[in-house]
Design an enzyme around this catalytic site. Structure first.
Site, short mmCIF file in Angstrom:
data_model
loop_
_atom_site.label_atom_id
_atom_site.label_comp_id
_atom_site.label_asym_id
_atom_site.label_seq_id
_atom_site.Cartn_x
_atom_site.Cartn_y
_atom_site.Cartn_z
N HIS A 64 0.86 -1.19 0.00
CA HIS A 64 0.00 0.00 0.00
C HIS A 64 0.89 1.24 0.00
O HIS A 64 2.12 1.14 0.09
CB HIS A 64 -0.96 -0.01 1.18
CG HIS A 64 -0.32 0.08 2.53
ND1 HIS A 64 0.50 -0.91 3.04
CD2 HIS A 64 -0.37 1.04 3.50
CE1 HIS A 64 0.92 -0.57 4.25
NE2 HIS A 64 0.41 0.60 4.55
N HIS A 66 1.23 3.90 2.07
CA HIS A 66 1.71 4.63 3.25
C HIS A 66 3.23 4.75 3.18
O HIS A 66 3.93 3.83 2.73
CB HIS A 66 1.29 3.91 4.53
CG HIS A 66 -0.09 4.28 4.99
ND1 HIS A 66 -0.90 3.43 5.71
CD2 HIS A 66 -0.81 5.43 4.84
CE1 HIS A 66 -2.05 4.03 5.98
NE2 HIS A 66 -2.02 5.24 5.46
N ASP A 68 5.75 4.54 5.18
CA ASP A 68 6.68 3.60 5.80
C ASP A 68 6.82 2.31 4.99
O ASP A 68 7.64 1.45 5.31
CB ASP A 68 6.29 3.29 7.24
CG ASP A 68 4.89 2.70 7.38
OD1 ASP A 68 4.00 3.11 6.63
OD2 ASP A 68 4.69 1.84 8.27
N HIS A 69 6.04 2.18 3.91
CA HIS A 69 6.14 1.04 3.02
C HIS A 69 6.59 1.44 1.62
O HIS A 69 6.74 0.57 0.75
CB HIS A 69 4.79 0.33 2.91
CG HIS A 69 4.35 -0.31 4.19
ND1 HIS A 69 4.35 -1.67 4.41
CD2 HIS A 69 3.88 0.25 5.35
CE1 HIS A 69 3.90 -1.93 5.63
NE2 HIS A 69 3.61 -0.78 6.22
N HIS A 141 -7.42 -1.88 5.68
CA HIS A 141 -6.51 -0.81 6.09
C HIS A 141 -7.09 0.50 5.57
O HIS A 141 -7.89 0.50 4.61
CB HIS A 141 -5.12 -1.07 5.52
CG HIS A 141 -4.02 -0.38 6.23
ND1 HIS A 141 -3.75 -0.53 7.57
CD2 HIS A 141 -3.09 0.51 5.77
CE1 HIS A 141 -2.72 0.22 7.90
NE2 HIS A 141 -2.30 0.86 6.84
N ASP A 212 -0.17 -4.19 5.89
CA ASP A 212 -0.84 -3.78 7.12
C ASP A 212 -2.31 -4.18 7.05
O ASP A 212 -2.96 -4.01 6.00
CB ASP A 212 -0.74 -2.27 7.31
CG ASP A 212 0.69 -1.82 7.60
OD1 ASP A 212 1.56 -2.70 7.72
OD2 ASP A 212 0.91 -0.61 7.69
N HIS A 270 6.73 -5.66 11.72
CA HIS A 270 5.99 -4.40 11.76
C HIS A 270 5.61 -4.07 13.20
O HIS A 270 4.44 -3.91 13.55
CB HIS A 270 4.75 -4.48 10.86
CG HIS A 270 4.19 -3.14 10.49
ND1 HIS A 270 3.21 -2.52 11.23
CD2 HIS A 270 4.47 -2.31 9.45
CE1 HIS A 270 2.89 -1.37 10.66
NE2 HIS A 270 3.66 -1.21 9.58
#
Length: 305
Positions: A64, A66, A68-69, A141, A212, A270
């Site tokens: 996805h 976000h 942090d990914h 998510h 996530d 994570h």
């Protein structure tokens, strides 16, 4: 196959855990294969501490969008180009991935000197290279998010060369065809069927790599019966309600899924930055109380599938 964890933190980095990124080394004897799942900030720097080079990456799968990914992707793409690697690269991920990548490259005056393909996916089978297939499953998510199930095709069983020689089949091209399960006609007119001389097929390995997610309908099908399940455990059981409200899972929920889906092993990752080493050990113990075959990922940990 083996999994190499480049980043195992949730949301923000810590002194010992970088942002989410996981390498899958396919370890095929005749076909190179290095895949990356998610690409948090600093992923290319983490790779410098491994034996793997970004130029060897064949595919990148983004769960996805976000940060942090994802925020490590533009830097990795550029460095790969500046290093002179010409091997093609394919990136898979949700809607918006193409716009993000192309905009980052355009506004920074960057480019790639290798063939780059960006495929925006939906749930379902997204890849079959003849040796394995990858299926994407929708997760729960705040942003569109996927988990990826990687399944090796079964391998043919061993060929009974001794029995073939006894039947008058000489080693050579016929052996290769028979190993593939084909039928061949010998010089004397006899027809030999490969299936009659093959042992039972060797089951391929399977891995489920979650993005996530809070508990959702697709999670069971994604994980069902895999050899290894990689699942987030952002928060401990006491903070389950908070985890779910933000589209994440607790230790208890990840372990219950592993148990219900009859997976071989659970690797948890994570982890929220609120947990130090002692806290991470507690997360592991909470999972192991429900699903004993649980292991805790840490940066640069290597797990054989």
């Amino acid at each position: 196959m083996e999994l190499i964890f480049l980043g195992t933190s949730a949301g923000v980095p810590t002194r010992t855990r970088n942002m989410t990124a996981t390498l899958l080394n396919l370890q095929h004897p005749t076909q190179a294969g290095l895949w990356l799942f998610d690409c948090g900030e600093g992923t290319q720097h983490q790779m410098l501490s491994t034996a793997f080079n970004p130029g060897k990456l064949e595919r990148i799968f983004i769960s996805h969008l976000h940060g942090d990914h994802l925020f490590g992707l533009p830097g990795l793409l550029c460095s790969r180009s500046m290093s002179g690697h010409a091997h093609p690269l394919t990136i898979y991920g949700p809607r918006g991935l193409r716009e993000f990548t192309e905009t980052a490259l355009r506004l920074s005056g960057s480019w790639t000197d290798y063939p780059l393909e960006i495929i925006e996916i939906t749930a379902g089978e997204i890849l079959d290279d003849g040796l394995r297939k990858v299926t994407a499953f929708t997760l729960e998510h705040p942003l569109e998010c996927y988990g990826y199930r990687i399944e090796e095709h079964d391998k043919p069983g061993a060929l009974d060369a001794k029995a073939l020689k006894a039947a008058g089949v000489k080693p050579g091209p016929h052996f290769q065809d028979l190993k593939a399960g084909k039928s061949v006609v010998l010089e004397d007119g006899r027809q030999i069927h490969g299936a009659d001389y093959l042992a039972a097929p060797i089951a391929g390995k399977s891995v489920a790599i979650f993005g996530d997610t809070s508990p959702c309908a697709g999670a069971y099908e994604l994980a069902k019966g895999v050899d290894v399940m990689v699942h987030e455990t952002t928060l401990d059981t006491s903070m389950e309600e908070k985890a779910n409200s933000r589209g994440h899972s607790s230790t208890r929920q990840a372990a219950l899924l592993a148990k219900e889906a009859c997976v071989g092993r659970l690797i948890i990752t994570h982890v929220s930055s609120r947990y130090d080493d002692k806290g991470c050990q507690r997360l592991l113990e909470e999972c192991q109380a429900i699903f004993p075959a649980t292991e805790l990922a840490y940066d640069f940990a290597v797990f054989t599938v």
